[in-house]
Design an enzyme around this catalytic site. Structure first.
Site, mmCIF file in Angstrom:
data_model
loop_
_atom_site.group_PDB
_atom_site.id
_atom_site.type_symbol
_atom_site.label_atom_id
_atom_site.label_comp_id
_atom_site.label_asym_id
_atom_site.label_seq_id
_atom_site.Cartn_x
_atom_site.Cartn_y
_atom_site.Cartn_z
ATOM 1 N N ARG A 159 0.850 -1.198 0.000
ATOM 2 C CA ARG A 159 0.000 0.000 0.000
ATOM 3 C C ARG A 159 0.880 1.241 0.000
ATOM 4 O O ARG A 159 0.599 2.226 -0.668
ATOM 5 C CB ARG A 159 -0.946 -0.014 1.225
ATOM 6 C CG ARG A 159 -1.646 1.309 1.430
ATOM 7 C CD ARG A 159 -2.905 1.254 2.295
ATOM 8 N NE ARG A 159 -2.827 0.367 3.427
ATOM 9 C CZ ARG A 159 -2.127 0.601 4.555
ATOM 10 N NH1 ARG A 159 -1.440 1.719 4.683
ATOM 11 N NH2 ARG A 159 -2.121 -0.264 5.538
ATOM 12 N N TYR A 172 -16.582 16.796 -15.974
ATOM 13 C CA TYR A 172 -17.006 15.417 -15.779
ATOM 14 C C TYR A 172 -18.001 15.365 -14.607
ATOM 15 O O TYR A 172 -17.730 15.911 -13.526
ATOM 16 C CB TYR A 172 -15.786 14.527 -15.509
ATOM 17 C CG TYR A 172 -16.178 13.146 -15.077
ATOM 18 C CD1 TYR A 172 -17.033 12.367 -15.866
ATOM 19 C CD2 TYR A 172 -15.752 12.612 -13.871
ATOM 20 C CE1 TYR A 172 -17.437 11.106 -15.460
ATOM 21 C CE2 TYR A 172 -16.133 11.352 -13.459
ATOM 22 C CZ TYR A 172 -16.976 10.609 -14.264
ATOM 23 O OH TYR A 172 -17.385 9.365 -13.857
ATOM 24 N N ASP A 212 -7.370 18.973 -14.741
ATOM 25 C CA ASP A 212 -7.679 17.601 -15.129
ATOM 26 C C ASP A 212 -7.299 17.462 -16.607
ATOM 27 O O ASP A 212 -7.949 18.047 -17.479
ATOM 28 C CB ASP A 212 -9.175 17.333 -14.900
ATOM 29 C CG ASP A 212 -9.570 15.901 -15.220
ATOM 30 O OD1 ASP A 212 -8.915 15.269 -16.077
ATOM 31 O OD2 ASP A 212 -10.555 15.416 -14.630
ATOM 32 N N LYS A 245 -8.477 6.424 -19.244
ATOM 33 C CA LYS A 245 -8.816 6.938 -20.575
ATOM 34 C C LYS A 245 -7.611 6.820 -21.522
ATOM 35 O O LYS A 245 -7.092 5.735 -21.709
ATOM 36 C CB LYS A 245 -9.344 8.359 -20.427
ATOM 37 C CG LYS A 245 -10.419 8.492 -19.325
ATOM 38 C CD LYS A 245 -11.644 7.684 -19.623
ATOM 39 C CE LYS A 245 -12.726 7.586 -18.577
ATOM 40 N NZ LYS A 245 -12.605 8.132 -17.276
#
Ligand SMILES: Cc1ncc(COP(=O)(O)O)c(C=O)c1O
Length: 388
Positions: free
Chosen positions: A57, A110, A183, A208
């Site tokens: 992690r 978005y 973004d 994406k």
């Protein structure tokens, strides 16, 4: 960057995409970064970690390779990889904002980003104000009134493909003591590097274009300077929504071909946009590569090319838009974008259902295309059939 025998400063984007953070494996010489599918690491005595790895992690070598590569591609100081774009956004906001802070968000973005601010962050005391960021005077007024901690931008925007002037917005943010977050999902670092234009932070849904093959969900944050790096690394580990080793590997594999894929996405999208503009059923085409697009000149000044996303509006309204989305064969009806295969969707009922009734509501006659890298003649024939 792990390019000991190469001069990383002099490498072009295409070379960095294939090599940054991806030295042949020191143990075996494996040319491709291995998938370090391990949760933990043998220590050479208590506290004696090898290369700092103690628990996956906190850090994992496959994820480190992806983070190093993304930092190089965005020309940032540090990058952090997460389980999704939304996990990256969540960790970033919780690192940079405190209860009582406000964020200026785009008037077109978005839907999930809006939902995060509207439904999650607000409950923890982080407020937001939507502003159309193509109107810089409106942003300046809102910044003066609200003294925001962050200005959050998307360019090109999802789904209206508006272009925001990153240089101007960065100057404006800094003059009001705010940080600019961009973004960069729609452009990818190949087409646009916001940090070079003055932004402080870049976020990506690597699901994406960066991943590029519709086979992995992920997100990345890139910081321009190391100021918040320790705090972000702490929160990434403390909250734990990290990219797993296989997801990091798939994303790295996609990155290697980002440049060639983007060139083809852009060429195909330009042809699709030109054909749609001539079609009698189409009332407007939203594509920043078209000279009539209001953001065309700004896009030319900050992007290498105009991207693979095209939206358009239909004379027949919502009914016709929904109908067209159901009639294509090669364009697959589905959410997401940026993969090699073409997708079609109806934002108002699909990706942007969460902004209905808000300042970010999208027109119901709008169709969004993610133009893939298939043969452009096949794509045009498919759209022409669906629009008939
Ligand atoms: C522009 C943009 N940002 C962020 C996200 C969220 O990313 P993810 O779906 O990987 O959580 C998306 C998803 O569609 C997006 O389009």
């Amino acid at each position: 960057m792990n390019l000991d025998h190469l001069d990383a400063e002099k490498l072009s984007f295409e070379s960095l995409a294939i090599h940054a953070g991806q030295e042949p494996d020191p143990l075996t010489g494996a040319v491709v970064t291995p998938i370090y599918q391990t949760s933990t690491y043998k220590q050479d005595g208590v506290g004696g970690t090898r290369g700092g790895y103690e628990y996956s992690r906190t850090a994992n070598p496959t994820r480190t390779a992806l983070e190093t590569c993304m930092a190089a591609l965005e020309n940032g100081a540090r990058a952090f990889a997460f389980a999704s774009g939304m996990a990256a956004e969540d960790c970033l906001i919780r690192t940079l904002c405190r209860p009582g802070d406000r964020v200026l968000i785009p008037g077109d973005a978005y839907g999930g980003t809006f939902r995060l601010f509207d439904k999650v962050m607000r409950a923890w005391g982080v407020e937001h104000t939507p502003v159309r960021q193509t109107d810089l005077e409106a942003v300046a007024r809102a910044a003066a009134e609200h003294r925001p901690r962050l200005i959050w931008a998307e360019t090109p925007t999802n789904p209206l493909l508006a272009i925001v002037d990153i240089r101007a917005l960065a100057a404006l943010a800094h003059s009001h003591g705010a940080l600019l977050v961009v973004d960069n999902t729609f452009a990818s670092p190949y087409l646009q590097r916001p940090l070079d234009l003055g932004a402080d932070v870049v976020v990506h849904s690597t699901t994406k274009y960066v991943g590029g093959h519709s086979d992995v969900v992920g997100g990345v944050i890139v910081l321009k300077d190391p100021a918040h790096a320790d705090e972000l690394a702490f929160n990434q580990n403390a909250t734990g929504a990290v990219a797993g080793p296989f997801d990091a590997w798939l994303t790295l594999r996609g990155i290697k071909t980002l440049a060639v894929r983007m060139d083809r996405h852009c060429a195909n999208a330009a042809r699709v946009a030109a054909a749609l503009a001539e079609h009698p059923a189409v009332t407007s085409v939203l594509y920043p590569g078209r000279p009539g697009h209001p953001g065309h000149e700004v896009a030319k000044s900050q992007m290498r090319d105009f991207g693979g996303m095209v939206s358009f509006r239909l004379a027949g309204g919502e009914e016709k838009a929904v109908d067209v989305c159901g009639r294509t064969a090669l364009f697959t009806l589905g959410e997401s974008l940026g993969g090699v295969e073409s997708l079609i969707e109806h934002p108002a009922r699909m990706t942007h259902a969460s902004v209905a009734g808000s300042a970010l509501e999208v027109p119901s006659d709008l169709v969004r295309l993610s133009v893939g890298i298939e043969d452009p003649d096949d794509l045009l024939a498919d759209l022409t059939r669906a629009l008939a």
